[in-house]
Design a protein around this motif. Structure first.
Motif, PDB file in Angstrom:
ATOM      1  N   HIS A   1      55.826 -13.401  37.912  1.00  0.00           N
ATOM      2  CA  HIS A   1      55.603 -13.541  39.354  1.00  0.00           C
ATOM      3  C   HIS A   1      54.521 -12.558  39.810  1.00  0.00           C
ATOM      4  O   HIS A   1      54.462 -11.417  39.341  1.00  0.00           O
ATOM      5  CB  HIS A   1      56.905 -13.278  40.112  1.00  0.00           C
TER       6      HIS A   1
ATOM      7  N   ASP B   1      54.176 -10.699  42.324  1.00  0.00           N
ATOM      8  CA  ASP B   1      54.635  -9.442  42.914  1.00  0.00           C
ATOM      9  C   ASP B   1      55.301  -8.508  41.895  1.00  0.00           C
ATOM     10  O   ASP B   1      55.526  -7.336  42.182  1.00  0.00           O
ATOM     11  CB  ASP B   1      55.642  -9.707  44.040  1.00  0.00           C
ATOM     12  N   LEU B   2      55.609  -9.032  40.730  1.00  0.00           N
ATOM     13  CA  LEU B   2      56.377  -8.252  39.749  1.00  0.00           C
ATOM     14  C   LEU B   2      55.504  -7.178  39.110  1.00  0.00           C
ATOM     15  O   LEU B   2      54.420  -7.466  38.605  1.00  0.00           O
ATOM     16  CB  LEU B   2      56.940  -9.183  38.670  1.00  0.00           C
TER      17      LEU B   2
ATOM     18  N   ARG C   1      64.165  -6.284  38.766  1.00  0.00           N
ATOM     19  CA  ARG C   1      62.765  -6.706  38.943  1.00  0.00           C
ATOM     20  C   ARG C   1      62.186  -5.978  40.157  1.00  0.00           C
ATOM     21  O   ARG C   1      62.602  -6.228  41.289  1.00  0.00           O
ATOM     22  CB  ARG C   1      62.684  -8.227  39.140  1.00  0.00           C
TER      23      ARG C   1
ATOM     24  N   SER D   1      58.859  -4.704  42.498  1.00  0.00           N
ATOM     25  CA  SER D   1      57.512  -5.133  42.875  1.00  0.00           C
ATOM     26  C   SER D   1      56.573  -3.949  43.017  1.00  0.00           C
ATOM     27  O   SER D   1      56.988  -2.787  43.015  1.00  0.00           O
ATOM     28  CB  SER D   1      57.567  -5.900  44.202  1.00  0.00           C
TER      29      SER D   1
ATOM     30  N   LEU E   1      63.235  -7.127  43.883  1.00  0.00           N
ATOM     31  CA  LEU E   1      63.095  -8.560  44.076  1.00  0.00           C
ATOM     32  C   LEU E   1      64.378  -9.278  43.682  1.00  0.00           C
ATOM     33  O   LEU E   1      64.741 -10.291  44.280  1.00  0.00           O
ATOM     34  CB  LEU E   1      61.942  -9.096  43.220  1.00  0.00           C
TER      35      LEU E   1
ATOM     36  N   LEU F   1      60.598 -15.518  38.849  1.00  0.00           N
ATOM     37  CA  LEU F   1      61.252 -15.662  40.141  1.00  0.00           C
ATOM     38  C   LEU F   1      60.637 -14.744  41.177  1.00  0.00           C
ATOM     39  O   LEU F   1      60.166 -13.648  40.861  1.00  0.00           O
ATOM     40  CB  LEU F   1      62.747 -15.347  40.009  1.00  0.00           C
ATOM     41  N   GLY F   2      60.676 -15.185  42.415  1.00  0.00           N
ATOM     42  CA  GLY F   2      60.270 -14.333  43.519  1.00  0.00           C
ATOM     43  C   GLY F   2      61.462 -13.545  44.026  1.00  0.00           C
ATOM     44  O   GLY F   2      62.411 -13.269  43.292  1.00  0.00           O
ATOM     45  N   ARG F   3      61.446 -13.223  45.293  1.00  0.00           N
ATOM     46  CA  ARG F   3      62.530 -12.420  45.859  1.00  0.00           C
ATOM     47  C   ARG F   3      63.799 -13.247  45.982  1.00  0.00           C
ATOM     48  O   ARG F   3      63.808 -14.313  46.613  1.00  0.00           O
ATOM     49  CB  ARG F   3      62.120 -11.852  47.216  1.00  0.00           C
ATOM     50  N   THR F   4      64.853 -12.744  45.378  1.00  0.00           N
ATOM     51  CA  THR F   4      66.170 -13.374  45.504  1.00  0.00           C
ATOM     52  C   THR F   4      67.165 -12.447  46.188  1.00  0.00           C
ATOM     53  O   THR F   4      68.316 -12.819  46.404  1.00  0.00           O
ATOM     54  CB  THR F   4      66.717 -13.766  44.113  1.00  0.00           C
TER      55      THR F   4
END
Length: 887
Positions: free
Chosen positions: A127, A129-130, A147, A149, A335, A346-349
């Motif tokens: 991702h 942002d990671l 994870r 960012s 994230l 994956l993005g933010r969860t």
């Protein structure tokens, strides 16, 4: 697969998706950035190395695995990943293989600094942002990662800098590894601010750490609760650290009483004590307790960090209406979790962090943690996932259930073969967790208690394990600490990867500087350190257990020889100064000298090694004595040339005069020189090895000829006390009760009538008998350090007290004694500095000549020199003066 060597290349242009502080290192110019052994890099030099490392990582975003050790190459690679937009995966070195197998990184930094680029482009969807992946379950081996960012890493570093007030003039000596989020935050914040980071893997229990801390002007100190256990043990409260500005604590709850004590200690010493609260999922920190509030509110974690906030939400486990689950909001919230490579895209969860902690907000607006919802405990700063540990330990036919609290892990084993399997579980727990052994309790139970709904009743299980007849920490069992575990400990702390199960501390070159840390770590593993551990093979140590009493104020065990030296030197000075009269201390020291001669000099090493060690031991007594007496002769007319040359015992007047003040040192040197010459003869050396008890007994018989004046060599004081030296030697070798009984009978028959003073003879008889029959004696923990210092500095106290007490005993004998002891300790400390400078020069010259180019042994500020073969030496100081070993 391509293996790229770590040679510098040209800089690369960092993408926008980068952590700003890592990308902008060069803006701090020529300020000192990193100290790593002999390497000292400015920010400009660090930035160049980071650019070169980024070039080696190649184009395109990659998953880069770094073991997270406090090593320059690991740091540079970590920063290069953040600066160039890659994803850094930081894991403990021991878990690198397992995590690499689970996540298949594109790049791996191998041991030794070699970078393995496995593929030109990433095999994963990463991702945008990671930036960083960190393990969340401590040492349990769970593959779950947080994870984080770019914003998480940068925002949390900026927040910590703000509330701690980190300055560009600060210097942090690392006390925690970078793969631990708390340790990483120390690195990130200092590099963000343009301050310096001193990389070290030394423990705060190692004297070398404090030598390094002072030499580099350390301004901050970070610790988990276990760190403060070690600080108490090494006498941190009495240390002089002139540049220290603040001490931080996180990684688990610190006892409120200790928080208050450290806050008060900091107030008196001029530094701040900052309690902090955080989790990996929040990058590092979520709350801090302002130093001004620590003494009044030591049970709280304080207020949210700048940019963050807390909400207390209802929880069924809450014990009162004002208690609920603590939920954190802020730009440093992760994230989400990753449990497999598929999660890296994956993005933010997660938008808010449910901490799993039960908390309340006090009337002063401070937050207090009162319990834990989740199945995690923190032990020695490690966050242990109890559910994952249960799964890992359970096997067919054996059910394992884990419970506990912060600082304590309780493991229940049930099943048809629970009693037998408990041993295997002990091994597994020790190898998986790497925790202080006394923090883990394992017990076999018939049945696991359960609630009405069929779930495990963990509170009842806790009581059941604690009360089980065989329940004990691994330190009290016979199988909890494996020999391999201790071998790895020796290899790490002594810098000797070649250590084997048959190695000993002395045989591996252990010295006074590593003795403290190794003994403390052994105490963690074994519960208490066995007598003569320093010459005991590792495989035998693993089978030797003793139970240590808990608590800071527990009664500790002190080696008898150390206690006798401390007591004897106080008796000698007190008697001479007229504070009291208790004669015989010097003669007890002669026996202690023989005892330690056998322990530290007559090892299983070859004849040449033995002789070298004996020569070093003689020099450590003779050189400071000659220098001190020579200085006195130059300034006064009290002594003469024979005293300077330590020849008064051979050539001086037979009647007692002030020239005989140093008879003890002279006699000891004479004895050691003669014994060195005797044992240099190959046939004599073989006899001593073949008959380790009979040999000193024969020498004892020869010494008794002098004791009863059957033989007169014309050397006053020498022959009459040699029998005591031989007696101590024989006592150290006597391993069977009948041998000790025989020696005791000889002692009881020969001491009376020696002086014609029954009190003096009783003191000698009691002291030597104690040395023979008691390996250790009880000592209140607060006095342990005092007694150790007195024992270690006793030679210097003896040398200097003749020039101190005569000027003060007319005022008051107590003042004379106090001043004499203080002067001796000061001389001991000064000798340490001189020894350190000489050792450091020798180490640097040796390193310059070494073809391998390895870093020299660090020798800044070695512990004061002491000779273990001498009665005035500290048995906690085997063979001293070699300086701090870089690790």
């Amino acid at each position: 697969m391509t293996v790229v060597s770590p040679l510098p290349r040209g800089p690369v242009t960092a993408p926008d998706a980068a952590v700003p502080f890592a990308r902008d290192l060069a803006r701090h110019g020529n300020r000192l950035a990193v100290v790593a052994g002999d390497d000292r890099w400015t920010y400009r030099e660090l930035a160049q190395r980071v650019d070169a490392a980024a070039a080696r990582l190649g184009a395109g975003r990659k998953l880069v695995l770094v073991s997270g050790a406090n090593d320059a190459e690991q740091l540079v690679t970590y920063l290069a990943a953040l600066a160039a937009g890659h994803v850094a995966l930081l894991v403990p070195p021991a878990q690198a293989g397992a995590v690499a197998a689970a996540y298949d990184p594109d790049v791996v930094l191998l041991p030794g600094g070699e970078l393995e680029v496995r593929r030109p482009a990433s095999a994963h969807e990463l991702h945008p942002d990671l930036a960083l992946l960190m393990p969340t379950s401590g040492s349990t081996g769970s593959p779950k990662l947080a994870r984080l960012s770019h914003e998480n890493v940068q925002a949390n570093a900026e927040s910590i800098v703000a509330y701690l007030g980190v300055r560009d003039t600060d210097r942090a000596v690392t006390t925690l590894p970078m793969h631990y989020v708390y340790g990483l935050s120390v690195v990130n914040t200092h590099l963000l601010r343009g301050a310096a980071v001193v990389l070290s893997n030394l423990s705060v229990a190692d004297a070398c750490f404090w030598d390094l801390f002072r030499a580099e002007g350390g301004t901050s100190l970070a610790g988990v609760p276990h760190t403060f256990d070690l600080l108490d043990r090494v006498g941190f409260a009495s240390m002089r650290l002139p540049r220290l500005r603040y001490v931080t604590q996180a990684g688990g709850r610190l006892d409120p009483a200790r928080v208050g004590r450290y806050a008060e200690l900091g107030r008196r010493a001029g530094w701040d004590f900052v309690v902090m609260y955080g989790q990996t999922e929040a990058t590092a920190r979520m709350a801090y307790l302002p130093p001004r509030l620590a003494a009044a509110h030591p049970a709280t974690v304080g207020v949210p960090i700048p940019g963050g906030s807390f909400v207390i939400e209802p929880a069924p486990e809450a014990v009162s209406p004002d208690v609920g689950e603590l939920v954190y909001h802020g730009p440093n919230v992760m994230l989400g979790y990753a449990s497999s490579p598929a999660d890296l895209g994956l993005g933010r969860t997660v938008t808010a962090l449910r901490t799993g902690d039960l908390a309340r907000r006090t009337a002063e607006g401070l937050y207090e943690i009162v319990g834990r919802r989740s199945r995690f405990v923190k032990i020695a700063g490690l966050r242990v996932d109890l559910d994952h540990l249960e799964t890992a330990l359970t096997r067919p036919g054996v059910a394992v259930r884990c419970t506990g609290t912060d600082g304590e892990l309780l493991v229940a084993v049930s099943g048809p073969s629970a009693d037998a399997e408990a041993t295997a579980v002990r091994h597994e727990v020790a190898s998986r967790l790497g925790l202080p052994a006394r923090a883990v309790t394992v017990a076999a139970v018939a049945d696991v208690p359960r609630l009405a709904n069929g779930k495990v009743d963990y509170p009842a299980l806790r009581e059941l394990v604690s009360a089980a007849p065989g329940a004990a920490p691994p330190s009290a069992g016979t199988d909890a600490t494996t020999p391999e575990r201790l071998r790895a400990l020796y290899a790490e702390l002594l810098g000797r990867p070649d250590a084997t199960l048959d190695s000993t501390f002395v045989g591996l070159g252990g010295d006074s500087l590593s003795y403290v840390e190794v003994s403390i770590r052994l105490e963690d593993e074994l519960g208490a350190v066995p007598a003569n551990w320093h010459v005991t093979p590792i495989r035998e140590l693993a089978a030797a257990r003793a139970t240590a009493a808990p608590g800071r104020w527990r009664v500790r065990r002190l080696e008898t020889s150390a206690a006798l030296r401390a007591l004897a030197i106080v008796c000698v000075v007190g008697t001479h100064a007229g504070l009291f009269t208790l004669l015989g201390g010097a003669h007890v020291l002669v026996a202690v000298a023989g005892f330690n001669f056998a322990r530290f000099r007559l090892t299983a090493a070859g004849r040449a090694t033995r002789l070298r060690r004996q020569a070093v031991g003689i020099a450590r007594i003779a050189v400071p004595s000659v220098l001190w007496i020579g200085g006195v002769v130059l300034l006064t007319d009290q002594y003469g040339p024979l005293n300077v040359l330590l020849l008064n015992g051979l050539l001086g007047p037979p009647s007692w005069t002030s020239d005989w003040h140093f008879w003890f040192v002279e006699v000891l040197v004479y004895i050691l020189v003669v014994l060195a010459a005797l044992l240099a003869v190959p046939s004599v050396d073989r006899l001593e090895r073949r008959f380790p008890v009979a040999f000193p007994v024969v020498l004892l018989g020869f010494g008794l000829l002098g004791r009863y004046e059957v033989v007169d060599l014309g050397v006053p004081h020498t022959m009459p006390v040699f029998w005591l030296f031989a007696f101590g030697w024989a006592a150290a070798r006597a391993s069977r009760p009948w041998q000790r009984l025989g020696l005791t009978a000889v002692l009881a028959a020969t001491v009376p009538g020696f002086f014609g003073n029954s009190v003096r003879e009783a003191a000698i008889l009691g002291g030597v008998a104690l040395l023979m029959w008691a390996a250790t004696v009880p000592c209140p923990a607060p006095l342990h350090r005092v007694v150790s210092v007195l024992a270690s500095s006793s030679l210097y106290i003896y040398l200097t007290h003749w020039q101190v007490y005569p000027h003060l005993d007319g005022i008051h004998p107590a003042l004379a004694v106090t001043a004499s002891v203080a002067a001796g300790i000061a001389a001991w400390l000064l000798a340490a500095r001189v020894t350190a400078l000489v050792s450091g020069l020798g180490a640097r010259q040796g390193a310059a000549r070494a073809a391998s180019g390895t870093a020299p042994d660090r020798a800044r500020g070695a512990r004061p020199p002491a000779d273990p073969s001498a009665g005035t030496a500290d048995p906690h100081d085997p063979p001293a003066g070699r300086g701090c070993r870089s690790r």
